[in-house]
Design an enzyme around this catalytic site. Structure first.
Site, PDB file in Angstrom:
ATOM      1  N   TYR A   9     -13.466  -6.463  10.909  1.00  0.00           N
ATOM      2  CA  TYR A   9     -12.768  -5.368  10.239  1.00  0.00           C
ATOM      3  C   TYR A   9     -11.257  -5.607  10.239  1.00  0.00           C
ATOM      4  O   TYR A   9     -10.581  -5.409   9.227  1.00  0.00           O
ATOM      5  CB  TYR A   9     -13.096  -4.039  10.918  1.00  0.00           C
ATOM      6  CG  TYR A   9     -12.378  -2.846  10.322  1.00  0.00           C
ATOM      7  CD1 TYR A   9     -12.746  -2.340   9.085  1.00  0.00           C
ATOM      8  CD2 TYR A   9     -11.320  -2.231  10.990  1.00  0.00           C
ATOM      9  CE1 TYR A   9     -12.089  -1.252   8.526  1.00  0.00           C
ATOM     10  CE2 TYR A   9     -10.655  -1.145  10.444  1.00  0.00           C
ATOM     11  CZ  TYR A   9     -11.047  -0.663   9.213  1.00  0.00           C
ATOM     12  OH  TYR A   9     -10.386   0.407   8.662  1.00  0.00           O
ATOM     13  N   SER A  16      -1.487   5.663  12.415  1.00  0.00           N
ATOM     14  CA  SER A  16      -2.269   5.762  11.184  1.00  0.00           C
ATOM     15  C   SER A  16      -2.880   7.152  11.013  1.00  0.00           C
ATOM     16  O   SER A  16      -3.212   7.827  11.991  1.00  0.00           O
ATOM     17  CB  SER A  16      -3.394   4.718  11.201  1.00  0.00           C
ATOM     18  OG  SER A  16      -4.311   4.929  10.152  1.00  0.00           O
ATOM     19  N   GLN A  34       1.984   7.593   9.477  1.00  0.00           N
ATOM     20  CA  GLN A  34       1.561   7.086   8.174  1.00  0.00           C
ATOM     21  C   GLN A  34       0.543   8.030   7.554  1.00  0.00           C
ATOM     22  O   GLN A  34      -0.356   8.535   8.227  1.00  0.00           O
ATOM     23  CB  GLN A  34       0.948   5.695   8.327  1.00  0.00           C
ATOM     24  CG  GLN A  34       0.352   5.107   7.063  1.00  0.00           C
ATOM     25  CD  GLN A  34      -1.133   5.430   6.896  1.00  0.00           C
ATOM     26  OE1 GLN A  34      -1.825   5.700   7.876  1.00  0.00           O
ATOM     27  NE2 GLN A  34      -1.616   5.427   5.667  1.00  0.00           N
ATOM     28  N   TYR A  56      -1.979   8.626   3.948  1.00  0.00           N
ATOM     29  CA  TYR A  56      -2.543   8.135   2.688  1.00  0.00           C
ATOM     30  C   TYR A  56      -2.406   9.188   1.593  1.00  0.00           C
ATOM     31  O   TYR A  56      -2.261  10.378   1.863  1.00  0.00           O
ATOM     32  CB  TYR A  56      -4.035   7.832   2.850  1.00  0.00           C
ATOM     33  CG  TYR A  56      -4.361   6.634   3.698  1.00  0.00           C
ATOM     34  CD1 TYR A  56      -4.088   5.342   3.245  1.00  0.00           C
ATOM     35  CD2 TYR A  56      -4.963   6.780   4.947  1.00  0.00           C
ATOM     36  CE1 TYR A  56      -4.404   4.238   4.015  1.00  0.00           C
ATOM     37  CE2 TYR A  56      -5.279   5.679   5.725  1.00  0.00           C
ATOM     38  CZ  TYR A  56      -5.000   4.418   5.249  1.00  0.00           C
ATOM     39  OH  TYR A  56      -5.306   3.320   6.014  1.00  0.00           O
ATOM     40  N   ARG A  60     -14.267  -5.198   0.512  1.00  0.00           N
ATOM     41  CA  ARG A  60     -14.189  -5.934   1.776  1.00  0.00           C
ATOM     42  C   ARG A  60     -15.603  -6.346   2.189  1.00  0.00           C
ATOM     43  O   ARG A  60     -16.299  -5.625   2.913  1.00  0.00           O
ATOM     44  CB  ARG A  60     -13.507  -5.083   2.830  1.00  0.00           C
ATOM     45  CG  ARG A  60     -12.115  -4.652   2.391  1.00  0.00           C
ATOM     46  CD  ARG A  60     -11.471  -3.667   3.339  1.00  0.00           C
ATOM     47  NE  ARG A  60     -10.260  -3.084   2.747  1.00  0.00           N
ATOM     48  CZ  ARG A  60      -9.581  -2.091   3.297  1.00  0.00           C
ATOM     49  NH1 ARG A  60      -9.972  -1.574   4.454  1.00  0.00           N
ATOM     50  NH2 ARG A  60      -8.508  -1.613   2.695  1.00  0.00           N
ATOM     51  N   LYS A  78       5.026   2.676   1.317  1.00  0.00           N
ATOM     52  CA  LYS A  78       4.356   1.422   1.714  1.00  0.00           C
ATOM     53  C   LYS A  78       3.366   0.982   0.628  1.00  0.00           C
ATOM     54  O   LYS A  78       2.501   1.764   0.225  1.00  0.00           O
ATOM     55  CB  LYS A  78       3.615   1.614   3.033  1.00  0.00           C
ATOM     56  CG  LYS A  78       2.894   0.357   3.530  1.00  0.00           C
ATOM     57  CD  LYS A  78       2.253   0.624   4.890  1.00  0.00           C
ATOM     58  CE  LYS A  78       1.569  -0.610   5.450  1.00  0.00           C
ATOM     59  NZ  LYS A  78       0.295  -0.903   4.758  1.00  0.00           N
ATOM     60  N   HIS A  98      -1.186  -4.704   1.648  1.00  0.00           N
ATOM     61  CA  HIS A  98      -2.170  -4.130   2.580  1.00  0.00           C
ATOM     62  C   HIS A  98      -2.868  -5.231   3.382  1.00  0.00           C
ATOM     63  O   HIS A  98      -4.056  -5.153   3.683  1.00  0.00           O
ATOM     64  CB  HIS A  98      -3.194  -3.298   1.815  1.00  0.00           C
ATOM     65  CG  HIS A  98      -3.643  -2.069   2.561  1.00  0.00           C
ATOM     66  ND1 HIS A  98      -3.101  -0.828   2.326  1.00  0.00           N
ATOM     67  CD2 HIS A  98      -4.571  -1.877   3.528  1.00  0.00           C
ATOM     68  CE1 HIS A  98      -3.684   0.068   3.107  1.00  0.00           C
ATOM     69  NE2 HIS A  98      -4.569  -0.553   3.854  1.00  0.00           N
ATOM     70  N   ARG A 156      -6.020  -6.781   1.914  1.00  0.00           N
ATOM     71  CA  ARG A 156      -7.261  -6.016   2.038  1.00  0.00           C
ATOM     72  C   ARG A 156      -7.573  -5.153   0.805  1.00  0.00           C
ATOM     73  O   ARG A 156      -8.559  -4.429   0.801  1.00  0.00           O
ATOM     74  CB  ARG A 156      -7.183  -5.111   3.276  1.00  0.00           C
ATOM     75  CG  ARG A 156      -7.111  -5.881   4.574  1.00  0.00           C
ATOM     76  CD  ARG A 156      -6.693  -4.999   5.739  1.00  0.00           C
ATOM     77  NE  ARG A 156      -7.664  -3.971   6.063  1.00  0.00           N
ATOM     78  CZ  ARG A 156      -8.753  -4.156   6.794  1.00  0.00           C
ATOM     79  NH1 ARG A 156      -9.024  -5.366   7.272  1.00  0.00           N
ATOM     80  NH2 ARG A 156      -9.572  -3.158   7.063  1.00  0.00           N
TER      81      ARG A 156
END
Length: 377
Positions: free
Chosen positions: A24, A106, A127, A129, A164, A251, A275, A278
């Site tokens: 991961y 995160s 951070q 999203y 992924r 970011k 990223h 990713r």
């Protein structure tokens, strides 16, 4: 295993972690072309050695807005950090604090904002999203402000998850993933005891606080997938700038044409990032994109580089091409998985030593001496 270089921590982490966790953090999107280019393009940048121009003391400190950093490195936001070491976010934040640099928490951390802040003296960025659930976003921002966090890293390059494939192969996702993860944990007893048993709760702290119920790994994958917002636009983000009184860092900037939109939004900083390879495989490496973004920004915002930094020499390369500082993600997670807080502190000591040696041999006394003429591309 003897750890004498930053790269040694990757091999050590591979032995210690169940496969689903190692893959991961280690993997990228699709064929992982961009993942590889992030590192190889950095290695292709030659450092210019200059003789008899060294200094007894090398100054690695830098100013990022009103914050003094001991070296130009920031721990990047990494989801599920608490699965790599017992209460991993707290350990990483403490390591960053002792090393004189910021730690970025995160959105999808195991430890909540409150837990991390309560266990450090606060050198923490948060951070977030872009998600469909605007109420969650507002709630997370309010909780960050309530505990004194004043720097927000807003990730804009994940409107949909990347492809992924390693995750499906490893058991992180896909058929019988839960059973496969249990079987892998059984074959890695050190991790199973330290993190699997004593590192509980294995919860997504920030999400659970908002939902009012525990959010496990399966819930996390489903909840996050349902909340991506592929239709998001710059205008949709204005409320974030209006609501957030502190520093705002965008970011995921990889193209100079996006710089004006970020500046118009009111960004104080930009993070040049793909990223970690990713998301969209086949895009530019971050180091290739960096100079054009620095030029387009023209001093109107701080420029930080992410993706591909693996050692102190990479940091030097990024600064020579115009970055004000760098983020490291995988690099510190490998160290955290291997030796916890002590591993991250040791990793940062290795970065420091590598930078000092490189700058001495390049005739650079401080970070301001790291200019484009110090490298060859």
């Amino acid at each position: 295993m003897i750890i004498s270089a930053p790269e040694d921590y990757r091999a050590a982490a591979r032995k210690k972690l169940p496969r689903f966790l190692f893959d991961y953090i280690d993997g990228g999107a699709n064929s992982e072309f961009t993942l590889e280019r992030n590192s190889s393009d950095l290695r292709d940048i030659e450092l210019r050695q200059r003789v008899l121009k060294g200094s007894l003391e090398i100054d690695l400190s830098c100013q990022v807005w009103d914050q003094e950093l001991a070296l130009p490195v920031i721990l990047a936001p990494v989801g599920l950090t608490g699965m790599y070491a017992k209460r991993g976010e707290v350990q990483a934040a403490r390591a960053a604090e002792r090393s004189g640099i910021p730690f970025t928490l995160s959105t999808v951390s195991v430890c909540s904002i409150a837990e991390v802040v309560q266990n450090t003296d606060k050198s923490i960025w948060f951070q977030l999203y872009v998600l469909r659930d605007r109420a969650f976003m507002k709630d997370a921002l309010e909780r960050a402000l309530a505990v004194g966090i004043d720097t927000l890293v807003f990730t804009v390059d994940m409107p949909v998850p990347g492809s992924r494939y390693r995750d499906a192969h490893s058991g992180m996702s896909g058929t019988n993933s839960g059973l496969r993860r249990i079987l892998q944990a059984m074959t890695h007893p050190e991790w199973a005891i330290s993190v699997g048993l004593f590192g509980q709760p294995h919860d997504l702290g920030n999400i659970s606080t908002y939902r009012g119920q525990r959010t496990n790994l399966t819930d996390y994958i489903g909840w996050l997938g349902d909340n991506f917002d592929p239709e998001i636009s710059w205008s949709d983000l204005q409320w974030i700038r209006d609501f957030w009184p502190g520093k705002l860092i965008i970011k995921g900037i990889l193209d100079a044409d996006d710089v004006e939109d970020a500046i118009a939004l009111g960004a104080d900083g930009l993070i040049v990032s793909n990223h970690g390879g990713r998301q969209l495989d086949g895009v530019s490496s971050s180091i290739r994109a960096l100079p054009s973004i620095v030029k387009a920004t023209d001093g109107r915002a701080k420029v930080i580089m992410d993706s591909g930094i693996r050692n102190g020499l990479d940091v030097v390369r990024a600064l020579c091409l115009g970055a004000d500082a760098t983020l490291i993600g995988r690099s510190y997670i490998y160290a955290l998985a291997t030796k916890g807080q002590a591993g991250v502190e040791h990793l940062l000591e290795l970065y420091t030593k590598e930078m000092e040696v490189a700058m001495t041999l390049m005739g650079a006394k401080s970070l301001s001496d790291l200019t484009p003429d110090k490298v060859r591309r």
